[in-house]
Each structure stands twice: as C-alpha cells, then as structure tokens.
Design a protein around this motif. Sequence first.
Motif, PDB file in Angstrom:
ATOM      1  N   TYR A  36       0.780  -1.268  -0.005  1.00  0.00           N
ATOM      2  CA  TYR A  36      -0.028   0.263  -0.001  1.00  0.00           C
ATOM      3  C   TYR A  36       0.913   1.355   0.068  1.00  0.00           C
ATOM      4  N   ARG A  37       0.336   2.312  -0.355  1.00  0.00           N
ATOM      5  CA  ARG A  37       0.914   3.664  -0.149  1.00  0.00           C
ATOM      6  C   ARG A  37       0.279   4.670   0.109  1.00  0.00           C
ATOM      7  N   GLN A  38       0.719   5.581   0.929  1.00  0.00           N
ATOM      8  CA  GLN A  38       0.100   6.931   1.252  1.00  0.00           C
ATOM      9  C   GLN A  38       0.851   8.125   0.975  1.00  0.00           C
ATOM     10  N   LYS A  42      -3.224  12.274   2.155  1.00  0.00           N
ATOM     11  CA  LYS A  42      -4.259  11.497   1.542  1.00  0.00           C
ATOM     12  C   LYS A  42      -4.354  10.300   2.101  1.00  0.00           C
ATOM     13  N   GLU A  43      -5.246   9.313   1.851  1.00  0.00           N
ATOM     14  CA  GLU A  43      -5.667   8.094   2.323  1.00  0.00           C
ATOM     15  C   GLU A  43      -4.783   7.194   2.009  1.00  0.00           C
ATOM     16  N   ARG A  44      -4.356   5.966   2.679  1.00  0.00           N
ATOM     17  CA  ARG A  44      -3.484   5.100   2.329  1.00  0.00           C
ATOM     18  C   ARG A  44      -4.199   4.215   1.060  1.00  0.00           C
ATOM     19  N   LYS A  45      -3.715   3.897   0.021  1.00  0.00           N
ATOM     20  CA  LYS A  45      -4.072   3.144  -1.054  1.00  0.00           C
ATOM     21  C   LYS A  45      -3.432   1.966  -1.374  1.00  0.00           C
ATOM     22  N   PHE A  46      -4.382   0.982  -1.999  1.00  0.00           N
ATOM     23  CA  PHE A  46      -3.806  -0.531  -2.455  1.00  0.00           C
ATOM     24  C   PHE A  46      -2.969  -0.140  -3.558  1.00  0.00           C
ATOM     25  N   ALA A  59      -3.465  -2.559  -8.272  1.00  0.00           N
ATOM     26  CA  ALA A  59      -4.619  -1.537  -8.396  1.00  0.00           C
ATOM     27  C   ALA A  59      -4.532  -1.033 -10.042  1.00  0.00           C
ATOM     28  N   SER A  61      -5.703   1.741 -11.113  1.00  0.00           N
ATOM     29  CA  SER A  61      -5.186   3.033 -11.359  1.00  0.00           C
ATOM     30  C   SER A  61      -3.801   3.236 -11.326  1.00  0.00           C
ATOM     31  N   VAL A  62      -2.982   2.024 -10.842  1.00  0.00           N
ATOM     32  CA  VAL A  62      -1.900   2.420 -10.601  1.00  0.00           C
ATOM     33  C   VAL A  62      -0.769   2.184 -11.625  1.00  0.00           C
TER      34      VAL A  62
END
Length: 115
Positions: A36-38, A42-46, A59, A61-62
């Motif tokens: 994950y990254r933050q 911003k919120e932590r995202k997968f 993900a 979008s990633v």
Amino acid sequence: VQLVESGGGLVQPGGSLRLSCAASGFTFGGYDMGWYRQAPGKERKFVGRITPGGRTTYAESVMKGRFTISRDNAKSTLYLQMNSLKPEDTALYYCWVLALGSEHWGQGTQVTVSS
C-alpha cells in the motif's frame, strides 16, 4: 508478526527503486502479501497483492506495467520493483499481511520522486 520495509529514497523522475519487506513471526509462504502507499495528506491506497504462489493483482489506476510485486518465500521477503517513477508516486510505502487473524503493517519506507 513483524514487517520491516526498506529500499526507499529520493529518485529522479524516470528512475527506479526496489523496495523490500522482511517478514517474520508467521509462515510467510502461506499468506498473500501486499503493498500500500500513502501520499502526503491522502488516504492509504492499495498498490498490489501477491499470492503465496506468485500470482499478482495490481490497483487498476496504478501501475500500468511500471510496478512489479514479487516474493521470495525462502527468504520471507516481499519486493516491489518500481520503474519509470513519477512525482505522483511520492508516498510512504507499506507492506501488509492478513495473518493470525489480524492485519499487520510495516512502519513504511519513504519514496520521493523529484528532480
């Protein structure tokens, strides 16, 4: 359960980094692992996930082929290879596992992409 990330740092746009996550306290080869990254504010995202056998999910979008997750079950280590890095990839990157009935996170490793 202990997860310890390493390998972050400052890199120029277009550069590469490989993050590592050393795991202990559970049977590493028996569990899916994830990243994950933050980003700041911003919120932590997968980012992505890998099964014990090496099947990966990212993900949407990633990463579009820029990031690759892998693992070495013999070394109890998870990896995230990041290529063609962009400033928007700047974030604190976390290792994750759902093991022994709970979610576990590492302390994170900072990746900063800047010229």
